[in-house]
Design a protein around this motif. Sequence first.
Motif, PDB file in Angstrom:
ATOM      1  N   ALA A   1       8.087   1.473   7.899  1.00 58.44           N
ATOM      2  CA  ALA A   1       7.331   1.969   9.053  1.00 58.44           C
ATOM      3  C   ALA A   1       5.903   1.429   9.084  1.00 58.44           C
ATOM      4  CB  ALA A   1       7.314   3.491   9.042  1.00 58.44           C
ATOM      5  N   ALA A   2       5.337   1.105   7.926  1.00 57.50           N
ATOM      6  CA  ALA A   2       3.947   0.657   7.857  1.00 57.50           C
ATOM      7  C   ALA A   2       3.749  -0.789   8.289  1.00 57.50           C
ATOM      8  CB  ALA A   2       3.422   0.832   6.433  1.00 57.50           C
ATOM      9  N   CYS A   3       4.811  -1.569   8.319  1.00 56.59           N
ATOM     10  CA  CYS A   3       4.675  -2.995   8.633  1.00 56.59           C
ATOM     11  C   CYS A   3       4.393  -3.202  10.119  1.00 56.59           C
ATOM     12  CB  CYS A   3       5.934  -3.749   8.238  1.00 56.59           C
ATOM     13  SG  CYS A   3       5.805  -5.529   8.572  1.00 56.59           S
ATOM     14  N   PRO A   4       3.190  -3.700  10.472  1.00 54.73           N
ATOM     15  CA  PRO A   4       2.864  -3.900  11.888  1.00 54.73           C
ATOM     16  C   PRO A   4       3.638  -5.047  12.523  1.00 54.73           C
ATOM     17  CG  PRO A   4       1.090  -4.728  10.525  1.00 54.73           C
ATOM     18  CD  PRO A   4       2.070  -4.060   9.601  1.00 54.73           C
ATOM     19  N   GLU A   5       4.175  -5.939  11.714  1.00 51.96           N
ATOM     20  CA  GLU A   5       4.935  -7.075  12.237  1.00 51.96           C
ATOM     21  C   GLU A   5       6.420  -6.755  12.375  1.00 51.96           C
ATOM     22  OE1 GLU A   5       3.210  -9.585  13.268  1.00 51.96           O
ATOM     23  OE2 GLU A   5       1.356  -8.857  12.372  1.00 51.96           O
ATOM     24  N   ARG A   6       6.822  -5.565  11.903  1.00 53.29           N
ATOM     25  CA  ARG A   6       8.239  -5.165  11.879  1.00 53.29           C
ATOM     26  C   ARG A   6       9.084  -6.207  11.143  1.00 53.29           C
ATOM     27  NH1 ARG A   6       6.255  -0.954  12.106  1.00 53.29           N
ATOM     28  NH2 ARG A   6       5.934   0.256  13.965  1.00 53.29           N
ATOM     29  N   ALA A   7       8.538  -6.673  10.027  1.00 53.19           N
ATOM     30  CA  ALA A   7       9.208  -7.686   9.225  1.00 53.19           C
ATOM     31  C   ALA A   7      10.136  -7.098   8.178  1.00 53.19           C
ATOM     32  CB  ALA A   7       8.161  -8.570   8.547  1.00 53.19           C
ATOM     33  N   ILE A   8      10.155  -5.770   8.040  1.00 51.58           N
ATOM     34  CA  ILE A   8      10.957  -5.118   7.006  1.00 51.58           C
ATOM     35  C   ILE A   8      11.994  -4.220   7.665  1.00 51.58           C
ATOM     36  CG2 ILE A   8      10.908  -3.737   4.903  1.00 51.58           C
ATOM     37  CD1 ILE A   8       7.870  -4.254   4.826  1.00 51.58           C
ATOM     38  N   GLU A   9      13.231  -4.341   7.212  1.00 51.59           N
ATOM     39  CA  GLU A   9      14.319  -3.501   7.715  1.00 51.59           C
ATOM     40  C   GLU A   9      15.030  -2.854   6.539  1.00 51.59           C
ATOM     41  OE1 GLU A   9      16.996  -5.797  10.069  1.00 51.59           O
ATOM     42  OE2 GLU A   9      15.507  -6.180  11.624  1.00 51.59           O
ATOM     43  N   SER A  10      15.466  -1.626   6.733  1.00 49.58           N
ATOM     44  CA  SER A  10      16.248  -0.940   5.702  1.00 49.58           C
ATOM     45  C   SER A  10      17.722  -0.996   6.088  1.00 49.58           C
ATOM     46  CB  SER A  10      15.793   0.511   5.550  1.00 49.58           C
ATOM     47  OG  SER A  10      16.034   1.220   6.738  1.00 49.58           O
ATOM     48  N   HIS A  11      18.576  -1.005   5.055  1.00 50.68           N
ATOM     49  CA  HIS A  11      20.029  -0.972   5.272  1.00 50.68           C
ATOM     50  C   HIS A  11      20.711  -0.510   4.024  1.00 50.68           C
ATOM     51  CE1 HIS A  11      20.163  -5.048   3.427  1.00 50.68           C
ATOM     52  NE2 HIS A  11      19.043  -5.203   4.116  1.00 50.68           N
TER      53      HIS A  11
ATOM     54  N   ALA B   1       0.832  -1.204   0.000  1.00 48.91           N
ATOM     55  CA  ALA B   1       0.000   0.000   0.000  1.00 48.91           C
ATOM     56  C   ALA B   1       0.867   1.255   0.000  1.00 48.91           C
ATOM     57  CB  ALA B   1      -0.934  -0.002   1.206  1.00 48.91           C
ATOM     58  N   ALA B   2       2.000   1.209   0.701  1.00 51.35           N
ATOM     59  CA  ALA B   2       2.908   2.355   0.765  1.00 51.35           C
ATOM     60  C   ALA B   2       3.788   2.461  -0.477  1.00 51.35           C
ATOM     61  CB  ALA B   2       3.781   2.262   2.016  1.00 51.35           C
ATOM     62  N   SER B   3       4.199   1.326  -1.032  1.00 53.16           N
ATOM     63  CA  SER B   3       5.150   1.313  -2.157  1.00 53.16           C
ATOM     64  C   SER B   3       4.839   0.179  -3.127  1.00 53.16           C
ATOM     65  CB  SER B   3       6.577   1.144  -1.623  1.00 53.16           C
ATOM     66  OG  SER B   3       6.918   2.146  -0.728  1.00 53.16           O
ATOM     67  N   PRO B   4       3.762   0.268  -3.871  1.00 49.48           N
ATOM     68  CA  PRO B   4       3.404  -0.846  -4.760  1.00 49.48           C
ATOM     69  C   PRO B   4       4.442  -1.136  -5.842  1.00 49.48           C
ATOM     70  CG  PRO B   4       2.024   1.068  -5.199  1.00 49.48           C
ATOM     71  CD  PRO B   4       2.818   1.372  -3.954  1.00 49.48           C
ATOM     72  N   GLU B   5       5.229  -0.139  -6.192  1.00 52.93           N
ATOM     73  CA  GLU B   5       6.249  -0.347  -7.218  1.00 52.93           C
ATOM     74  C   GLU B   5       7.461  -1.115  -6.697  1.00 52.93           C
ATOM     75  OE1 GLU B   5       7.223   3.414  -5.078  1.00 52.93           O
ATOM     76  OE2 GLU B   5       5.397   2.523  -5.841  1.00 52.93           O
ATOM     77  N   LEU B   6       7.593  -1.254  -5.384  1.00 56.21           N
ATOM     78  CA  LEU B   6       8.774  -1.901  -4.805  1.00 56.21           C
ATOM     79  C   LEU B   6       8.521  -3.320  -4.311  1.00 56.21           C
ATOM     80  CD1 LEU B   6      10.197   1.071  -2.702  1.00 56.21           C
ATOM     81  CD2 LEU B   6      10.869   0.336  -4.994  1.00 56.21           C
ATOM     82  N   PHE B   7       7.301  -3.619  -3.910  1.00 58.17           N
ATOM     83  CA  PHE B   7       7.020  -4.896  -3.251  1.00 58.17           C
ATOM     84  C   PHE B   7       6.148  -5.787  -4.124  1.00 58.17           C
ATOM     85  CE2 PHE B   7       8.228  -2.061   0.082  1.00 58.17           C
ATOM     86  CZ  PHE B   7       8.988  -2.846   0.927  1.00 58.17           C
ATOM     87  N   ASP B   8       6.590  -7.031  -4.281  1.00 58.03           N
ATOM     88  CA  ASP B   8       5.810  -8.047  -4.982  1.00 58.03           C
ATOM     89  C   ASP B   8       5.184  -8.952  -3.921  1.00 58.03           C
ATOM     90  OD1 ASP B   8       6.481  -7.264  -7.609  1.00 58.03           O
ATOM     91  OD2 ASP B   8       8.401  -8.307  -7.438  1.00 58.03           O
TER      92      ASP B   8
ATOM     93  N   ALA C   1      10.184   3.699   0.332  1.00 60.34           N
ATOM     94  CA  ALA C   1      10.637   2.450   0.946  1.00 60.34           C
ATOM     95  C   ALA C   1      10.617   2.567   2.464  1.00 60.34           C
ATOM     96  CB  ALA C   1      12.039   2.095   0.458  1.00 60.34           C
ATOM     97  N   LEU C   2      11.053   3.700   2.983  1.00 51.92           N
ATOM     98  CA  LEU C   2      11.032   3.902   4.435  1.00 51.92           C
ATOM     99  C   LEU C   2       9.607   3.982   4.972  1.00 51.92           C
ATOM    100  CD1 LEU C   2      14.024   6.353   4.865  1.00 51.92           C
ATOM    101  CD2 LEU C   2      13.957   3.901   5.379  1.00 51.92           C
ATOM    102  N   GLU C   3       8.687   4.504   4.171  1.00 49.00           N
ATOM    103  CA  GLU C   3       7.270   4.491   4.560  1.00 49.00           C
ATOM    104  C   GLU C   3       6.771   3.053   4.687  1.00 49.00           C
ATOM    105  OE1 GLU C   3       4.852   6.857   1.957  1.00 49.00           O
ATOM    106  OE2 GLU C   3       6.179   8.587   2.177  1.00 49.00           O
ATOM    107  N   ALA C   4       7.193   2.197   3.777  1.00 46.87           N
ATOM    108  CA  ALA C   4       6.793   0.791   3.821  1.00 46.87           C
ATOM    109  C   ALA C   4       7.374   0.092   5.043  1.00 46.87           C
ATOM    110  CB  ALA C   4       7.240   0.089   2.547  1.00 46.87           C
TER     111      ALA C   4
END
Length: 62
Positions: free
Chosen positions: A52-62, A18-25, A47-50
């Motif tokens: 932050a949007a994950c309620p499970e905290r399953a996504i990390e940026s690096h 929902a935050a980044s449809p062009e980035l996530f499949d 990408a950073l919005e995505a």
Amino acid sequence: MKVSVDLDKCAGHARCFAASPELFDLDDDGYALNAEIDIPVGAEATALEAVAACPERAIESH
């Protein structure tokens, strides 16, 4: 920049999409398909919005 998705933590909320449809499949149930995603230049903010949007905290940026 890259983001990593912990596929075991992903619960299929699809908020990353929902935050980044062009980035996530996602599959038909809303679960992320890719564990590592290269973020193109200029897409870092969404990408950073995505992350932050994950309620499970399953996504990390690096």
